[in-house]
Write a protein that holds these residues in place. Structure first.
Motif, PDB file in Angstrom:
ATOM      1  N   ASN A   1       0.838  -1.197   0.000  1.00  0.00           N
ATOM      2  CA  ASN A   1       0.000   0.000   0.000  1.00  0.00           C
ATOM      3  C   ASN A   1       0.875   1.249   0.000  1.00  0.00           C
TER       4      ASN A   1
ATOM      5  N   LEU B   1      -1.291   0.046   8.810  1.00  0.00           N
ATOM      6  CA  LEU B   1      -1.026  -0.769   7.628  1.00  0.00           C
ATOM      7  C   LEU B   1      -0.077  -1.922   7.933  1.00  0.00           C
TER       8      LEU B   1
ATOM      9  N   THR C   1      -4.944  -3.975   0.583  1.00  0.00           N
ATOM     10  CA  THR C   1      -3.780  -3.991  -0.301  1.00  0.00           C
ATOM     11  C   THR C   1      -4.119  -3.226  -1.566  1.00  0.00           C
TER      12      THR C   1
ATOM     13  N   ALA D   1      -4.010  -0.114  -1.859  1.00  0.00           N
ATOM     14  CA  ALA D   1      -4.685   1.127  -1.481  1.00  0.00           C
ATOM     15  C   ALA D   1      -3.704   2.288  -1.409  1.00  0.00           C
ATOM     16  N   ASP D   2      -4.233   3.479  -1.588  1.00  0.00           N
ATOM     17  CA  ASP D   2      -3.469   4.711  -1.409  1.00  0.00           C
ATOM     18  C   ASP D   2      -4.223   5.554  -0.393  1.00  0.00           C
TER      19      ASP D   2
END
Length: 237
Positions: free
Chosen positions: A167, A215, A224, A226-227
């Motif tokens: 991430n 995280l 997963t 992801a931003d």
């Protein structure tokens, strides 16, 4: 909650200052065994843009601990200049300091992350990967951080069969020794940053560290690719 990262082996690059230092400190407080990496003033000294040095570093860490549960790629450096003043050498230096430094460390850590079974890679994109900030000569930096964002999505796909989550955190303007230079060089720059922010303050390394802690933990086991924007709402307009 204490001990959220108990028994986790975490490698944090860029741990001598700024966001990396804040992440390493909080991870230790939450029970992780942390190996801080930087050019100096930390547990392991390494030039992470040197392929051989980086491979050797992670081989030592992996051999000592048998696995790596968390990799935080906080190390980065960039040259800030307007397009007409940005030399090709400075462009390449920035992409090395934003992209190569993440690729080399992640590749070297990958076999040991696979040993962890439920491992987490945390990379740093930026608000600059999504918007331009008036007054900021950040062309190469924007390109580098946009690359980290795309690279991490691919890592999420490649890591999923091995239990590796990947991430990005996308910070807005965070007060560090490095960013202090931008504030000092342009007295109007802080006003321009705050004009974009919904929350009218500048960020601190600990604002980013708490998200990294989540995280890295099992609390984020379903997360997963992801931003996560931590930018006082600057990119939500």
């Amino acid at each position: 909650m204490a001990d959220r990262l108990k028994n986790r082996i975490a490698v944090v690059t860029g741990a001598a200052n700024g966001i990396g230092q804040g992440v390493a400190r909080l991870f230790r407080e939450e029970g992780a065994t942390v190996i801080g990496v930087d050019r100096s003033d930390t547990d392991e000294a390494c030039d992470l843009t040197d392929e051989a040095q980086t491979q050797a570093l992670f081989a030592r860490i992996g051999a000592a601990h048998g696995r790596i549960d968390v990799l935080v790629n906080a190390a980065a450096f960039a040259v800030f200049a307007w397009l007409e003043d940005l030399s090709y050498a400075d462009w390449k230096t920035t992409l090395t300091g934003e992209l190569d430094i993440v690729y080399l460390a992640t590749r070297a850590a990958w076999p040991w992350l696979k040993q962890g079974g439920t491992s987490s890679v945390i990379n740093f994109a930026s608000a600059n990967a999504r918007h331009a900030l008036e007054g900021s000569p950040a062309l190469a930096h924007c390109a580098g951080k946009g690359g980290v964002l795309a690279m991490t999505r691919q890592l999420a796909m490649e890591g999923a069969p091995h239990g590796i989550r990947a991430n990005t955190i996308a910070p807005g303007f965070i007060k560090t020794a490095a960013t202090a230079r931008h504030l000092a060089a342009d007295p109007d720059f802080e006003r321009q940053v705050l004009a974009k922010n919904m929350l009218k303050r500048l960020g601190e390394p600990e604002d980013i560290a708490w998200a990294a802690c989540w995280l890295a933990s099992e609390e984020a086991r379903y997360v997963t690719g992801a931003d996560i924007a931590i930018d006082a709402g600057a990119t939500a307009w």
